[in-house]
Write a protein that holds these residues in place. Sequence first.
Motif, PDB file in Angstrom:
ATOM      1  N   VAL A  96      -6.533  15.605  -0.424  1.00 53.14           N
ATOM      2  CA  VAL A  96      -6.091  14.301   0.052  1.00 53.14           C
ATOM      3  C   VAL A  96      -4.817  13.921  -0.696  1.00 53.14           C
ATOM      4  O   VAL A  96      -4.676  14.173  -1.890  1.00 53.14           O
ATOM      5  N   HIS A  97      -3.890  13.318   0.033  1.00 54.21           N
ATOM      6  CA  HIS A  97      -2.609  12.895  -0.534  1.00 54.21           C
ATOM      7  C   HIS A  97      -2.721  11.416  -0.887  1.00 54.21           C
ATOM      8  O   HIS A  97      -2.672  10.563  -0.010  1.00 54.21           O
ATOM      9  N   THR A  98      -2.865  11.111  -2.168  1.00 54.45           N
ATOM     10  CA  THR A  98      -3.089   9.723  -2.583  1.00 54.45           C
ATOM     11  C   THR A  98      -1.795   8.948  -2.828  1.00 54.45           C
ATOM     12  O   THR A  98      -1.828   7.718  -2.922  1.00 54.45           O
ATOM     13  N   ILE A  99      -0.682   9.658  -2.968  1.00 57.08           N
ATOM     14  CA  ILE A  99       0.605   9.005  -3.253  1.00 57.08           C
ATOM     15  C   ILE A  99       1.438   8.983  -1.982  1.00 57.08           C
ATOM     16  O   ILE A  99       1.856  10.036  -1.491  1.00 57.08           O
ATOM     17  N   PRO A 100       1.719   7.801  -1.433  1.00 56.86           N
ATOM     18  CA  PRO A 100       2.537   7.745  -0.215  1.00 56.86           C
ATOM     19  C   PRO A 100       3.936   8.291  -0.440  1.00 56.86           C
ATOM     20  O   PRO A 100       4.495   8.201  -1.543  1.00 56.86           O
ATOM     21  N   GLU A 101       4.492   8.877   0.593  1.00 58.13           N
ATOM     22  CA  GLU A 101       5.846   9.428   0.538  1.00 58.13           C
ATOM     23  C   GLU A 101       6.816   8.355   0.051  1.00 58.13           C
ATOM     24  O   GLU A 101       6.827   7.226   0.518  1.00 58.13           O
ATOM     25  N   GLY A 102       7.625   8.718  -0.945  1.00 57.68           N
ATOM     26  CA  GLY A 102       8.647   7.812  -1.449  1.00 57.68           C
ATOM     27  C   GLY A 102       8.199   6.898  -2.570  1.00 57.68           C
ATOM     28  O   GLY A 102       9.019   6.169  -3.137  1.00 57.68           O
ATOM     29  N   MET A 103       6.894   6.923  -2.921  1.00 55.82           N
ATOM     30  CA  MET A 103       6.393   6.077  -4.004  1.00 55.82           C
ATOM     31  C   MET A 103       6.160   6.919  -5.257  1.00 55.82           C
ATOM     32  O   MET A 103       5.879   8.114  -5.182  1.00 55.82           O
ATOM     33  N   SER A 104       6.283   6.285  -6.424  1.00 56.06           N
ATOM     34  CA  SER A 104       6.109   6.999  -7.681  1.00 56.06           C
ATOM     35  C   SER A 104       4.655   7.403  -7.869  1.00 56.06           C
ATOM     36  O   SER A 104       3.739   6.632  -7.527  1.00 56.06           O
ATOM     37  N   PRO A 105       4.410   8.598  -8.422  1.00 54.56           N
ATOM     38  CA  PRO A 105       3.039   9.071  -8.611  1.00 54.56           C
ATOM     39  C   PRO A 105       2.384   8.446  -9.834  1.00 54.56           C
ATOM     40  O   PRO A 105       2.437   8.982 -10.937  1.00 54.56           O
ATOM     41  N   GLY A 106       1.768   7.302  -9.641  1.00 49.29           N
ATOM     42  CA  GLY A 106       1.117   6.621 -10.744  1.00 49.29           C
ATOM     43  C   GLY A 106      -0.346   6.356 -10.463  1.00 49.29           C
ATOM     44  O   GLY A 106      -0.809   6.419  -9.321  1.00 49.29           O
ATOM     45  N   SER A 107      -1.080   6.027 -11.522  1.00 47.86           N
ATOM     46  CA  SER A 107      -2.484   5.659 -11.353  1.00 47.86           C
ATOM     47  C   SER A 107      -2.627   4.367 -10.570  1.00 47.86           C
ATOM     48  O   SER A 107      -3.680   4.117  -9.978  1.00 47.86           O
ATOM     49  N   ASP A 108      -1.589   3.550 -10.580  1.00 51.76           N
ATOM     50  CA  ASP A 108      -1.641   2.285  -9.843  1.00 51.76           C
ATOM     51  C   ASP A 108      -1.708   2.534  -8.339  1.00 51.76           C
ATOM     52  O   ASP A 108      -2.657   2.139  -7.663  1.00 51.76           O
ATOM     53  N   THR A 109      -0.696   3.211  -7.804  1.00 47.69           N
ATOM     54  CA  THR A 109      -0.678   3.483  -6.363  1.00 47.69           C
ATOM     55  C   THR A 109      -1.852   4.365  -5.959  1.00 47.69           C
ATOM     56  O   THR A 109      -2.491   4.148  -4.919  1.00 47.69           O
TER      57      THR A 109
ATOM     58  N   LEU B 210      -5.288   2.486  -5.990  1.00 46.50           N
ATOM     59  CA  LEU B 210      -5.331   1.582  -4.844  1.00 46.50           C
ATOM     60  C   LEU B 210      -5.724   2.361  -3.587  1.00 46.50           C
ATOM     61  O   LEU B 210      -6.576   1.930  -2.805  1.00 46.50           O
ATOM     62  N   ALA B 211      -5.087   3.525  -3.408  1.00 46.47           N
ATOM     63  CA  ALA B 211      -5.386   4.343  -2.233  1.00 46.47           C
ATOM     64  C   ALA B 211      -6.841   4.796  -2.223  1.00 46.47           C
ATOM     65  O   ALA B 211      -7.516   4.746  -1.187  1.00 46.47           O
ATOM     66  N   VAL B 212      -7.345   5.242  -3.376  1.00 46.98           N
ATOM     67  CA  VAL B 212      -8.728   5.707  -3.447  1.00 46.98           C
ATOM     68  C   VAL B 212      -9.694   4.580  -3.068  1.00 46.98           C
ATOM     69  O   VAL B 212     -10.728   4.809  -2.443  1.00 46.98           O
ATOM     70  N   LEU B 213      -9.334   3.353  -3.420  1.00 44.95           N
ATOM     71  CA  LEU B 213     -10.171   2.207  -3.093  1.00 44.95           C
ATOM     72  C   LEU B 213      -9.938   1.675  -1.677  1.00 44.95           C
ATOM     73  O   LEU B 213     -10.505   0.644  -1.299  1.00 44.95           O
ATOM     74  N   GLY B 214      -9.110   2.364  -0.908  1.00 51.67           N
ATOM     75  CA  GLY B 214      -8.932   2.002   0.486  1.00 51.67           C
ATOM     76  C   GLY B 214      -7.817   1.014   0.764  1.00 51.67           C
ATOM     77  O   GLY B 214      -7.709   0.496   1.877  1.00 51.67           O
ATOM     78  N   TYR B 215      -6.952   0.763  -0.226  1.00 53.55           N
ATOM     79  CA  TYR B 215      -5.825  -0.149  -0.045  1.00 53.55           C
ATOM     80  C   TYR B 215      -4.542   0.667   0.146  1.00 53.55           C
ATOM     81  O   TYR B 215      -4.182   1.465  -0.723  1.00 53.55           O
ATOM     82  N   ASP B 216      -3.881   0.474   1.251  1.00 52.34           N
ATOM     83  CA  ASP B 216      -2.634   1.180   1.522  1.00 52.34           C
ATOM     84  C   ASP B 216      -1.584   0.705   0.519  1.00 52.34           C
ATOM     85  O   ASP B 216      -1.172  -0.458   0.543  1.00 52.34           O
ATOM     86  N   PRO B 217      -1.132   1.576  -0.404  1.00 51.67           N
ATOM     87  CA  PRO B 217      -0.160   1.137  -1.412  1.00 51.67           C
ATOM     88  C   PRO B 217       1.126   0.570  -0.810  1.00 51.67           C
ATOM     89  O   PRO B 217       1.745  -0.321  -1.403  1.00 51.67           O
ATOM     90  N   LYS B 218       1.518   1.068   0.353  1.00 51.23           N
ATOM     91  CA  LYS B 218       2.740   0.553   0.974  1.00 51.23           C
ATOM     92  C   LYS B 218       2.599  -0.914   1.355  1.00 51.23           C
ATOM     93  O   LYS B 218       3.588  -1.648   1.437  1.00 51.23           O
ATOM     94  N   LYS B 219       1.379  -1.347   1.579  1.00 47.45           N
ATOM     95  CA  LYS B 219       1.124  -2.735   1.955  1.00 47.45           C
ATOM     96  C   LYS B 219       0.782  -3.610   0.755  1.00 47.45           C
ATOM     97  O   LYS B 219       1.228  -4.762   0.664  1.00 47.45           O
ATOM     98  N   TYR B 220       0.010  -3.071  -0.185  1.00 43.77           N
ATOM     99  CA  TYR B 220      -0.566  -3.912  -1.233  1.00 43.77           C
ATOM    100  C   TYR B 220       0.118  -3.795  -2.596  1.00 43.77           C
ATOM    101  O   TYR B 220      -0.120  -4.632  -3.464  1.00 43.77           O
ATOM    102  N   TYR B 221       0.919  -2.781  -2.813  1.00 46.10           N
ATOM    103  CA  TYR B 221       1.440  -2.544  -4.161  1.00 46.10           C
ATOM    104  C   TYR B 221       2.620  -3.456  -4.481  1.00 46.10           C
ATOM    105  O   TYR B 221       3.607  -3.476  -3.745  1.00 46.10           O
ATOM    106  N   THR B 222       2.513  -4.205  -5.585  1.00 47.10           N
ATOM    107  CA  THR B 222       3.620  -5.066  -6.034  1.00 47.10           C
ATOM    108  C   THR B 222       4.057  -4.723  -7.450  1.00 47.10           C
ATOM    109  O   THR B 222       4.816  -5.463  -8.067  1.00 47.10           O
ATOM    110  N   GLY B 223       3.567  -3.617  -7.982  1.00 48.24           N
ATOM    111  CA  GLY B 223       3.881  -3.219  -9.348  1.00 48.24           C
ATOM    112  C   GLY B 223       2.618  -3.006 -10.146  1.00 48.24           C
ATOM    113  O   GLY B 223       1.561  -3.568  -9.856  1.00 48.24           O
TER     114      GLY B 223
END
Length: 404
Positions: A45-58, A61-74
């Motif tokens: 599974v690809h947990t890091i969306p294209e173009g986003m930094s590979p961090g535990s934050d993004t 969020l993805a593992v918990l079902g939150y699309d980082p592109k929508k919900y990530y603010t830092g």
Amino acid sequence: MKYIILLGDGMADEPVQKLEGKTPLEYANTPTMDSLAQCSTIGLVHTIPEGMSPGSDTANLAVLGYDPKKYYTGRSPLEALSIGVDMKESDIAIRCNIVTVSDDDLPYEEKTIIDHSSSEISTEDADILLQAVKAELETDIVRYYTGTSYRHLLIWDNGEVVELTPPHDILGKVIGSYLPNENLLKDMMIKSYEILNNHPVNVERAKKGLNKANSIWFWGAGTKPALDSFEEKNHKKGVMISAVDLLKGIAVGAGLKNIEVEGADGTLHTNYEGKAMAAVKALTEEDYDFAYIHVEAPDEMGHQGSLERKIQAIEYFDARVIKVVKEEMDKARVDYRLLIMPDHPTPIALRTHTSNPVPYMIYDSTRLLEKEWHYNEKDAKNSGNYLEEGYMLLSEFLENRIMN
């Protein structure tokens, strides 16, 4: 049905020549995970969306079902939730690590970053040092807050979301070209070295052979977050079990209950069994449907570049968390599903995160399959199962759509 995510942070890796071309996960002695793999679904599974930094934050969020592109603010705003900081809309949250830079006569810009965690400094020592920084540098504009171990927080009133480099990305490098362009932040970092390098706490640490915690380092700037309720989205009442402020903050934002476990500290020697039993208790004795057990140790060992200790962390995760959870849930005679996975790779060779897909495994106690694979990156790839959008894995786990 009860649902448990068991997440070994940074557990995935690349083939290592010293391990005869195996990854640490493939090489490690993990009888519980390998046994489960033979009656589970595995895949990548690809947990890091294209173009986003590979961090535990993004990734988390993805593992918990939150699309980082929508919900990530830092990253830091999520940690602010954990610490209990009530951010204003105009506030900028910034991670404030206490790190080790080279103790030499060179100007600050010419120093080298040695250790992003200052020998996994205790929260007690770190708080003393942060209070010394706070006493000299805090103003009405910038406020410091103590977090856990080396991970702390700066709130910048009416600040900017500026580009900042994670310290674990530049270990062993001269820091000059990675310092903030913003003068306020850069000046505080330089002054922090003057405050901390010869502080009594660091004098004692040096005597003990520990790295000095002699500089603050800013990264992960962001604005106030807003996550939808996990329970309302998924109709599951859940708990979070983690020693890391980031995960605790995500839990606060998502409405999951944070369970504190004595001795859980995010290090190699965390209270693994305590985390496992806390989850089992919440699911079998209390009114919860979902538990997220986060284990930081594999990621920390990856950042340290310690192959032996990363393997040990994976083996502890297998024997002291996953095995305990399975045995206790079986003993309780409760139907349950497990999702076992890392959030991202932290390759030993790089000592930082990458965006590569990670292996996942879904086990259902009511639906035993017969497979011939083990749980590792190679077998997960060979399974042919692949999810491009990592945030979709949770719903497939909860709804049992990919059990084959």
